[in-house]
Scaffold this active site. Structure first.
Site, short mmCIF file in Angstrom:
data_model
loop_
_atom_site.label_atom_id
_atom_site.label_comp_id
_atom_site.label_asym_id
_atom_site.label_seq_id
_atom_site.Cartn_x
_atom_site.Cartn_y
_atom_site.Cartn_z
N HIS A 120 0.87 -1.18 0.00
CA HIS A 120 0.00 0.00 0.00
C HIS A 120 0.91 1.23 0.00
O HIS A 120 2.02 1.19 0.53
CB HIS A 120 -0.83 -0.06 1.29
CG HIS A 120 -1.89 0.98 1.42
ND1 HIS A 120 -1.63 2.28 1.76
CD2 HIS A 120 -3.24 0.90 1.28
CE1 HIS A 120 -2.76 2.96 1.83
NE2 HIS A 120 -3.76 2.14 1.53
N ASP A 198 3.10 -4.72 7.80
CA ASP A 198 1.87 -3.95 7.70
C ASP A 198 0.70 -4.92 7.83
O ASP A 198 0.41 -5.67 6.89
CB ASP A 198 1.85 -3.21 6.35
CG ASP A 198 0.52 -2.51 6.09
OD1 ASP A 198 -0.42 -2.72 6.87
OD2 ASP A 198 0.44 -1.77 5.10
N GLN A 201 -4.51 -5.42 6.75
CA GLN A 201 -5.52 -6.33 6.18
C GLN A 201 -5.54 -7.70 6.86
O GLN A 201 -6.31 -8.57 6.48
CB GLN A 201 -5.26 -6.52 4.67
CG GLN A 201 -5.48 -5.28 3.86
CD GLN A 201 -6.92 -4.76 3.91
OE1 GLN A 201 -7.85 -5.52 4.15
NE2 GLN A 201 -7.07 -3.48 3.69
N LYS A 224 -10.16 -1.14 10.53
CA LYS A 224 -10.27 -2.31 9.66
C LYS A 224 -10.52 -3.58 10.47
O LYS A 224 -10.60 -4.68 9.92
CB LYS A 224 -9.01 -2.46 8.81
CG LYS A 224 -8.88 -1.32 7.78
CD LYS A 224 -7.72 -1.53 6.87
CE LYS A 224 -7.30 -0.26 6.16
NZ LYS A 224 -8.08 0.03 4.96
N CYS A 362 -4.75 2.23 -3.67
CA CYS A 362 -3.53 2.79 -3.08
C CYS A 362 -2.37 1.82 -3.21
O CYS A 362 -1.55 1.67 -2.30
CB CYS A 362 -3.72 3.16 -1.61
SG CYS A 362 -4.98 4.40 -1.35
N1 PMP Z 1 -1.78 -0.73 4.50
C1 PMP Z 1 -2.74 -1.51 4.01
C2 PMP Z 1 -2.40 -2.92 3.57
C3 PMP Z 1 -4.04 -1.03 3.92
O1 PMP Z 1 -5.01 -1.81 3.42
C4 PMP Z 1 -4.33 0.28 4.36
C5 PMP Z 1 -5.73 0.86 4.25
N2 PMP Z 1 -6.33 0.69 3.00
C6 PMP Z 1 -3.29 1.05 4.88
C7 PMP Z 1 -2.03 0.51 4.94
C8 PMP Z 1 -3.52 2.44 5.39
O2 PMP Z 1 -4.36 2.42 6.48
P1 PMP Z 1 -4.94 3.75 7.10
O3 PMP Z 1 -5.51 4.53 5.94
O4 PMP Z 1 -5.99 3.28 8.05
O5 PMP Z 1 -3.82 4.46 7.77
#
Ligand code: PMP
Length: 403
Positions: A120, A198, A201, A224, A362
């Site tokens: 991401h 990270d 997910q 999440k 993203c």
């Molecule tokens: N890493 C991953 C794998 C994600 O799915 C997301 C959210 N889509 C993020 C980072 C960023 O998370 P946040 O916007 O809650 O900071």
């Protein structure tokens, strides 16, 4: 048959009282919130609201207990060795920026940070910004055509004596692939390379034991995992935590302040400047406590069975291409269509009350590597039913006939 009572679970989510026909399949973006979380935040504001850590009155003590209790809950949930290893942040993004601005700043020009193609943007851009500030080098780790980490390439990148950090997602938000974090940590540590995982997910779906995984950093967002927005976690293994400098200055993070020089509090306070997101932390604690009361393996089995139904159904509809074929995935599917733009398909789905996400998720480097512009992603969670998946499949088939 498993004993997971999805109807009873779904009843605990008030959003479905207000949108009884909603088929919510955008769970990788954010999950809905159970009553236990909403009640915990409300209870906190109605009974305990005060600022934390410095008050000399009973509400301040109650608020501090609630906030620190949430930290202990997070530590238990991911099996951290101590609560001090849990730093509250605004979310995954801020947690990674925290690590880039503390651990990252201790790296030298020419040191290398390995970042997988799957990541991401939150796990790419902070490292690029660090590289611009300090001269560290970001190395891109390849993936296989199925969407798994290319382990041979990882071996190769780890041959460099300058490899200091591997930044990798536990599960991909765009194509769902789960990485074998334990093996990846073993391999990296043999080369003195730290590992940041990270877990955005993974946290709602997979059991996470940071000590068993062996990672140095593990980050995730509350929203999440059925918790509130505005709260997230950076787990930092204690031997690293001890030497990390502060990154934001202000109240709460100091020991003594004077114009002759300021000294800092111990972690975690050293890394949490200012009034924290107290109610949100309490909400996150409630979400994880709630999850912990459920049979996690039955939950995983429920999601896996629904995902199986989804994948089989998608394969039987002509004109759908599924992206990502990793052996292990979380319960999401990413797809494109032979004769239709994902955005147009999503509009048809929305007309039927089915919520999905379209775009690059993203993860532009991954989408580019796959040679496409974006996908339609359907991501499952605890309250989804066989009916939800069946309705998605039949509506997709109808839509593709029309378009
Ligand atoms: N890493 C991953 C794998 C994600 O799915 C997301 C959210 N889509 C993020 C980072 C960023 O998370 P946040 O916007 O809650 O900071």
């Amino acid at each position: 048959m498993h004993m997971f009572d999805v109807a009873a679970i779904k009843q605990q989510f008030p959003i479905f009282d207000h949108h009884p026909d909603l088929v919510y399949l955008d769970n990788a973006a954010t999950t809905q919130k159970p009553r236990a979380v909403l009640d915990a935040e409300r209870f906190y504001y109605e009974h305990h609201n005060a600022n934390v850590h410095r008050g000399a009155h009973r509400l301040a003590v109650a608020a501090t207990d609630a906030f620190e209790g949430a930290r202990a809950t997070v530590a238990r949930f991911i099996n951290a060795a101590t609560s001090d290893e849990i730093i509250f942040t605004r979310g995954t993004t801020e947690a990674i920026n925290l690590i880039a601005n503390t651990f990252g700043e201790s790296l030298l020009a020419g040191d290398e940070i390995i970042v997988s193609t799957l990541e991401h943007h939150a796990n790419i851009v902070p490292w690029q910004m660090l590289a611009q500030r300090t001269g560290v080098i970001v190395r891109q780790l390849n993936i296989t055509p199925d969407g798994e980490i290319d382990m041979e390439h990882l071996h190769e990148l780890l041959q460099s004596s300058r490899a200091r950090l591997l930044a990798i997602s536990h599960a991909s938000n765009a194509i769902g692939s789960i990485q074998d974090i334990q093996s990846i940590c073993d391999l990296s540590h043999q080369k003195q390379c730290k590992v940041l995982v990270d877990g955005a997910q993974a946290i709602a779906h997979l059991p996470v034991d940071v000590q068993a995984l062996g990672c140095d950093f593990y980050v995730f967002s509350g929203h999440k995992a059925y918790g509130p927005t505005g709260i997230g976690v950076a787990y930092i293994e204690q031997s690293l935590l001890r030497d990390l400098p502060p990154w934001q200055g202000g109240g709460e993070m100091i020991d003594v302040v004077s114009f002759a020089g300021t000294t800092y509090a111990a972690a975690p306070q050293r890394l949490e400047a200012g009034t924290p997101a107290i109610a949100q932390a309490v909400g996150l604690g409630a979400a994880l406590d709630w999850l912990a009361t459920l049979d996690r393996s039955a939950l995983l089995q429920h999601e896996t069975q629904l995902h199986h139904q989804l994948k089989q159904g998608l394969e039987s509809i002509e004109g759908i291409k599924i992206h990502g074929h990793a052996k292990n995935t979380v319960s999401l599917s990413s797809m494109t269509f032979a004769g239709a733009h994902p955005y147009d398909v999503a509009q048809f789905l929305d007309n039927k009350g089915i919520a999905v996400r379209v775009g690059h998720h993203c993860a532009q480097p991954l989408i580019l590597t796959m040679g496409i512009q974006g996908t339609l992603r359907a991501s499952l969670a605890i309250y989804n039913t066989q009916h939800d998946v069946a309705l998605l499949l039949s509506t997709l088939a109808e839509t593709l006939d029309l378009l």
